[in-house]
Design a protein around this motif. Structure first.
Motif, PDB file in Angstrom:
ATOM      1  N   ALA A 158      -3.397  -3.346   3.774  1.00  0.00           N
ATOM      2  CA  ALA A 158      -4.297  -2.969   2.667  1.00  0.00           C
ATOM      3  C   ALA A 158      -5.700  -3.573   2.816  1.00  0.00           C
ATOM      4  O   ALA A 158      -5.860  -4.627   3.416  1.00  0.00           O
ATOM      5  CB  ALA A 158      -3.663  -3.427   1.358  1.00  0.00           C
ATOM      6  N   PHE A 160      -9.638  -4.794   0.995  1.00  0.00           N
ATOM      7  CA  PHE A 160      -9.985  -5.751  -0.064  1.00  0.00           C
ATOM      8  C   PHE A 160     -10.458  -5.110  -1.358  1.00  0.00           C
ATOM      9  O   PHE A 160     -10.493  -5.756  -2.399  1.00  0.00           O
ATOM     10  CB  PHE A 160     -11.073  -6.716   0.441  1.00  0.00           C
ATOM     11  N   LYS A 184       1.427  -5.887   3.244  1.00  0.00           N
ATOM     12  CA  LYS A 184       0.516  -6.942   3.699  1.00  0.00           C
ATOM     13  C   LYS A 184      -0.799  -6.775   2.928  1.00  0.00           C
ATOM     14  O   LYS A 184      -1.589  -5.877   3.218  1.00  0.00           O
ATOM     15  CB  LYS A 184       0.216  -6.844   5.203  1.00  0.00           C
ATOM     16  N   PHE A 233      -2.099   2.613   6.301  1.00  0.00           N
ATOM     17  CA  PHE A 233      -3.263   1.725   6.408  1.00  0.00           C
ATOM     18  C   PHE A 233      -4.400   2.277   5.579  1.00  0.00           C
ATOM     19  O   PHE A 233      -4.633   3.491   5.547  1.00  0.00           O
ATOM     20  CB  PHE A 233      -3.704   1.627   7.875  1.00  0.00           C
ATOM     21  N   VAL A 234      -5.151   1.390   4.947  1.00  0.00           N
ATOM     22  CA  VAL A 234      -6.424   1.767   4.325  1.00  0.00           C
ATOM     23  C   VAL A 234      -7.425   0.677   4.677  1.00  0.00           C
ATOM     24  O   VAL A 234      -7.150  -0.514   4.501  1.00  0.00           O
ATOM     25  CB  VAL A 234      -6.290   1.889   2.793  1.00  0.00           C
ATOM     26  N   GLY A 235      -8.595   1.073   5.174  1.00  0.00           N
ATOM     27  CA  GLY A 235      -9.616   0.091   5.543  1.00  0.00           C
ATOM     28  C   GLY A 235     -10.759   0.781   6.255  1.00  0.00           C
ATOM     29  O   GLY A 235     -11.011   1.972   6.047  1.00  0.00           O
ATOM     30  N   SER A 236     -11.426   0.046   7.124  1.00  0.00           N
ATOM     31  CA  SER A 236     -12.613   0.581   7.797  1.00  0.00           C
ATOM     32  C   SER A 236     -12.211   1.523   8.940  1.00  0.00           C
ATOM     33  O   SER A 236     -11.100   1.436   9.470  1.00  0.00           O
ATOM     34  CB  SER A 236     -13.446  -0.575   8.334  1.00  0.00           C
ATOM     35  N   GLN A 257      -6.298   5.585   6.482  1.00  0.00           N
ATOM     36  CA  GLN A 257      -7.495   6.022   5.746  1.00  0.00           C
ATOM     37  C   GLN A 257      -8.657   5.106   6.124  1.00  0.00           C
ATOM     38  O   GLN A 257      -8.506   3.886   6.109  1.00  0.00           O
ATOM     39  CB  GLN A 257      -7.217   5.968   4.247  1.00  0.00           C
ATOM     40  N   GLY A 258      -9.801   5.711   6.442  1.00  0.00           N
ATOM     41  CA  GLY A 258     -10.933   4.928   6.947  1.00  0.00           C
ATOM     42  C   GLY A 258     -12.114   4.899   5.997  1.00  0.00           C
ATOM     43  O   GLY A 258     -11.978   5.100   4.791  1.00  0.00           O
ATOM     44  N   GLY A 259     -13.285   4.670   6.548  1.00  0.00           N
ATOM     45  CA  GLY A 259     -14.509   4.460   5.769  1.00  0.00           C
ATOM     46  C   GLY A 259     -15.123   5.751   5.262  1.00  0.00           C
ATOM     47  O   GLY A 259     -14.553   6.846   5.402  1.00  0.00           O
ATOM     48  N   CYS A 291     -14.468   3.453  -1.530  1.00  0.00           N
ATOM     49  CA  CYS A 291     -14.587   4.486  -0.499  1.00  0.00           C
ATOM     50  C   CYS A 291     -15.024   5.808  -1.131  1.00  0.00           C
ATOM     51  O   CYS A 291     -15.407   6.731  -0.432  1.00  0.00           O
ATOM     52  CB  CYS A 291     -13.282   4.650   0.254  1.00  0.00           C
ATOM     53  N   GLU A 393     -21.876   3.386   6.870  1.00  0.00           N
ATOM     54  CA  GLU A 393     -21.300   2.898   5.611  1.00  0.00           C
ATOM     55  C   GLU A 393     -21.844   1.495   5.315  1.00  0.00           C
ATOM     56  O   GLU A 393     -21.645   0.573   6.114  1.00  0.00           O
ATOM     57  CB  GLU A 393     -19.768   2.844   5.714  1.00  0.00           C
ATOM     58  N   PHE A 460      -4.413  11.577  -1.946  1.00  0.00           N
ATOM     59  CA  PHE A 460      -5.747  11.005  -1.749  1.00  0.00           C
ATOM     60  C   PHE A 460      -6.221  11.482  -0.383  1.00  0.00           C
ATOM     61  O   PHE A 460      -5.857  10.932   0.648  1.00  0.00           O
ATOM     62  CB  PHE A 460      -5.696   9.481  -1.813  1.00  0.00           C
TER      63      PHE A 460
HETATM   64  P1  NAD Z   1     -10.735  -3.702   7.142  1.00  0.00           P
HETATM   65  O1  NAD Z   1     -10.616  -2.559   8.063  1.00  0.00           O
HETATM   66  O2  NAD Z   1     -11.576  -4.849   7.560  1.00  0.00           O
HETATM   67  O3  NAD Z   1      -9.301  -4.335   6.811  1.00  0.00           O
HETATM   68  C1  NAD Z   1      -8.253  -3.566   6.279  1.00  0.00           C
HETATM   69  C2  NAD Z   1      -6.930  -4.225   6.611  1.00  0.00           C
HETATM   70  O4  NAD Z   1      -6.727  -4.213   8.033  1.00  0.00           O
HETATM   71  C3  NAD Z   1      -6.809  -5.688   6.194  1.00  0.00           C
HETATM   72  O5  NAD Z   1      -5.514  -5.897   5.677  1.00  0.00           O
HETATM   73  C4  NAD Z   1      -7.007  -6.448   7.483  1.00  0.00           C
HETATM   74  O6  NAD Z   1      -6.316  -7.688   7.494  1.00  0.00           O
HETATM   75  C5  NAD Z   1      -6.426  -5.500   8.531  1.00  0.00           C
HETATM   76  N1  NAD Z   1      -7.088  -5.613   9.840  1.00  0.00           N
HETATM   77  C6  NAD Z   1      -8.419  -5.704  10.065  1.00  0.00           C
HETATM   78  N2  NAD Z   1      -8.667  -5.721  11.392  1.00  0.00           N
HETATM   79  C7  NAD Z   1      -7.468  -5.612  12.007  1.00  0.00           C
HETATM   80  C8  NAD Z   1      -7.067  -5.576  13.378  1.00  0.00           C
HETATM   81  N3  NAD Z   1      -7.962  -5.611  14.364  1.00  0.00           N
HETATM   82  N4  NAD Z   1      -5.763  -5.478  13.652  1.00  0.00           N
HETATM   83  C9  NAD Z   1      -4.843  -5.425  12.665  1.00  0.00           C
HETATM   84  N5  NAD Z   1      -5.168  -5.454  11.354  1.00  0.00           N
HETATM   85  C10 NAD Z   1      -6.459  -5.542  11.020  1.00  0.00           C
HETATM   86  O7  NAD Z   1     -11.249  -3.096   5.735  1.00  0.00           O
HETATM   87  P2  NAD Z   1     -11.764  -3.865   4.449  1.00  0.00           P
HETATM   88  O8  NAD Z   1     -13.094  -4.475   4.740  1.00  0.00           O
HETATM   89  O9  NAD Z   1     -10.696  -4.724   3.880  1.00  0.00           O
HETATM   90  O10 NAD Z   1     -11.949  -2.627   3.439  1.00  0.00           O
HETATM   91  C11 NAD Z   1     -13.134  -1.899   3.322  1.00  0.00           C
HETATM   92  C12 NAD Z   1     -13.047  -0.590   4.047  1.00  0.00           C
HETATM   93  O11 NAD Z   1     -11.954   0.169   3.562  1.00  0.00           O
HETATM   94  C13 NAD Z   1     -14.260   0.308   3.864  1.00  0.00           C
HETATM   95  O12 NAD Z   1     -14.615   0.855   5.102  1.00  0.00           O
HETATM   96  C14 NAD Z   1     -13.774   1.385   2.908  1.00  0.00           C
HETATM   97  O13 NAD Z   1     -14.459   2.620   3.005  1.00  0.00           O
HETATM   98  C15 NAD Z   1     -12.360   1.511   3.324  1.00  0.00           C
HETATM   99  N6  NAD Z   1     -11.537   2.115   2.294  1.00  0.00           N
HETATM  100  C16 NAD Z   1     -11.116   3.400   2.481  1.00  0.00           C
HETATM  101  C17 NAD Z   1     -10.360   4.022   1.517  1.00  0.00           C
HETATM  102  C18 NAD Z   1      -9.899   5.438   1.708  1.00  0.00           C
HETATM  103  O14 NAD Z   1      -9.085   5.882   0.925  1.00  0.00           O
HETATM  104  N7  NAD Z   1     -10.378   6.154   2.694  1.00  0.00           N
HETATM  105  C19 NAD Z   1     -10.005   3.335   0.350  1.00  0.00           C
HETATM  106  C20 NAD Z   1     -10.437   2.017   0.195  1.00  0.00           C
HETATM  107  C21 NAD Z   1     -11.198   1.419   1.185  1.00  0.00           C
END
Ligand code: NAD
Length: 493
Positions: A158, A160, A184, A233-236, A257-259, A291, A393, A460
């Motif tokens: 997940a 932040f 996680k 997964f949701v993150g960058s 899901q990404g940025g 996002c 972004e 979503f």
């Molecule tokens: P992030 O990618 O830094 O981290 C997300 C998760 O991945 C965290 O739990 C982190 O511990 C884990 N992680 C990071 N690097 C890793 C690696 N190399 N190997 C394994 N695990 C790893 O994202 P963030 O900064 O926490 O969240 C912000 C981002 O999330 C923004 O880009 C935002 O647009 C995106 N987001 C997207 C959506 C969507 O639905 N598309 C929703 C919410 C947030």
């Protein structure tokens, strides 16, 4: 205005929730969780290692054997109990979220509601998970059916920005369909998810739902271990790509899901007062760390530009920035010192590339919170589509105003972006709205709506670099992601 009390000043040293118990992980590595408004250290989080993660996977695998035999109607009843438990601590969950993530209390309450709505949808599992059959489907006297079956153990990695809600896009559907699960949380904001687990810890049988706190090693173990069937997964975007590839290499199901870089388009016939209020919430809610946040504001033609830009700037100046536990605050800090540095870097880049900074949030001082990671609303005019601040972004309260002449040009610009998360149009013209909806390559489209957040019974969505995979979180997509179809052909002599 007086601050709402924090649930606890210090949440102590977190543990993992494995097999129905809070356990101290074997790792010796711990990191501090910080309140971004005050910079106070509010918890210590274990950075769990492979061994800690495997313990959770094994517990979840063991629990699966009996959980999958628990009838769906009984699994649904667990969901009702979970909903009630979360409702009882609704306000506490929201306040903890403000304390560790920085969002305003109203945003945190909204997020808590959205989390619970996913439990409510998953409680309908008896209808959602039904299979289908066809009498004499294979031939006369030979019937055929498709049974929907769970697969085993799944995990969520997940981000932040939504500490409560994002794991709830996935786990209720996984567990209701008869799988077991490992969450996680983000290492930046683990307390909320741990508190929610504590809130519901007595309800599910041991091992069905587990929380492992940590970082990359936990994520990698979930992706590599044969006892895990799939990962959400949701993150960058760069990390989404890595998760997608690495999970697939290990034959996992994966949704990543990404940025985002979302444009909000204003036509000359928009209802301007409503449009401005709606856009302010989109650009500055959650300090721009959504996002679905607006990033580029695109007025089409002089009339739209003149009607909207000054009003928007005036509205942005009135936004009250501060600690989100003050109910009069509209916008909190960004999540960390690193996030603030990155956003300030983008603002400098905008200036260097020739955009006009018409509202500068960099020097903001919040009395009593001088050390907090605050950035005030920031607006650039004269941004062109080739500038970095129009393309990348930023994930902060920074608006790029891009003037365009025709809707066709706008759609071309949006579709040239690598991202495809969301886009919105403000207009009273059905034809323009329809063209926009039809042609824009983004998964979430808003028509006079600036934050296109799908309800729990809808997926979503997200296209292009904003999503790697096919089935999304929430609703029917989630049911499909967490299940497979078993086809049975039957003949009786
Ligand atoms: P992030 O990618 O830094 O981290 C997300 C998760 O991945 C965290 O739990 C982190 O511990 C884990 N992680 C990071 N690097 C890793 C690696 N190399 N190997 C394994 N695990 C790893 O994202 P963030 O900064 O926490 O969240 C912000 C981002 O999330 C923004 O880009 C935002 O647009 C995106 N987001 C997207 C959506 C969507 O639905 N598309 C929703 C919410 C947030």
């Amino acid at each position: 205005m007086a601050l709402l009390p924090e649930v606890k000043k210090d949440h102590g040293t977190l543990k993992n929730f494995v097999n129905g118990e809070w356990v101290k992980p074997t790792t010796e590595k711990y990191i501090d969780v910080e309140n971004p408004a005050t910079t106070a250290k509010i918890a210590k989080m274990p950075v769990s290692n492979k061994e800690d993660t495997i313990k959770a996977i094994e517990a979840a695998n063991d629990a699966w054997l009996s959980w999958r035999e628990t009838p769906p109607v009984t699994r649904a009843r667990y969901m009702f109990r979970i909903k009630n438990a979360l409702e009882d601590r609704f306000e506490e969950i929201a306040r903890i979220m403000v304390q560790e993530q920085g969002k305003s209390i109203d945003e945190a309450r909204g997020e808590t509601r959205r989390s619970i709505e996913n439990i409510e949808v998953a409680a309908g599992i008896t209808s959602l998970m039904m299979g289908y059959n066809l009498e004499d489907g294979a031939a006369s006297n030979i019937d055929e059916e498709a049974i929907i079956t769970p697969l085993g153990t799944f995990g969520c990695i997940a981000p932040f920005n939504f500490p409560a809600m994002i794991p709830y896009w996935f786990w209720p559907y996984a567990v209701a369909t008869g799988n077991t699960y490992i969450i996680k949380p983000s290492k930046q904001v683990p307390i909320t998810q741990n508190y929610m687990m504590e809130t519901i810890q007595e309800i599910l049988p041991p091992g069905v739902l587990n929380v492992v706190n940590g970082s990359h090693e936990v994520a990698d173990t979930l992706m590599e271990h044969p006892g895990v069937k799939g990962v959400s997964f949701v993150g960058s975007t760069p990390v989404a790509r890595y998760i997608y590839k690495h999970s697939a290499e290990n034959q996992k199901r994966v949704q990543a899901q990404g940025g985002a870089k979302n444009s909000l388009v204003v036509m000359e016939d928009a209802v301007m007062n409503r449009t401005v209020a709606n856009m302010l919430a989109s650009f500055f809610g959650c300090a721009g760390q959504r996002c679905l946040a607006g990033a580029n504001m695109v007025p089409v033609g002089d009339k739209a530009y003149d009607a909207v830009v000054d009003k928007f700037i005036e509205g942005a100046k009135k936004i009250k920035v501060g600690y989100g536990l003050d109910e009069s605050v509209n916008m909190g800090p960004v999540v960390s010192g690193d996030a603030k540095k990155k956003i300030l870097g983008y603002i400098q880049k905008g200036i260097d590339e020739g955009a006009k900074l018409v509202l500068d949030g960099r020097g903001i001082k919040v009395p009593g919170y001088e050390k907090g990671y605050f950035i005030g609303p920031t607006i650039f005019e004269d941004v062109t589509p080739d500038m970095t601040i129009a393309k990348e972004e930023i994930f902060g309260p920074v608006v790029s105003v891009i003037r365009m002449e025709t809707l066709d040009d706008v759609i071309e610009m949006i579709n040239a972006s690598n991202f495809g998360n969301a886009a919105s149009i403000y207009t009273q013209n059905g034809r323009w709205a329809r063209d926009f909806r039809y042609q824009v390559q983004a998964g979430n489209i808003g028509i006079n709506i600036g934050i296109v957040a799908a309800m729990a019974y809808f997926p979503f969505a997200g296209y292009k670099d904003s999503f790697c995979g096919d089935l999304h979180g929430q609703g029917q997509d989630a049911i499909k992601f967490f299940t497979d179809r078993k086809v049975v052909i039957t003949r009786w002599f």
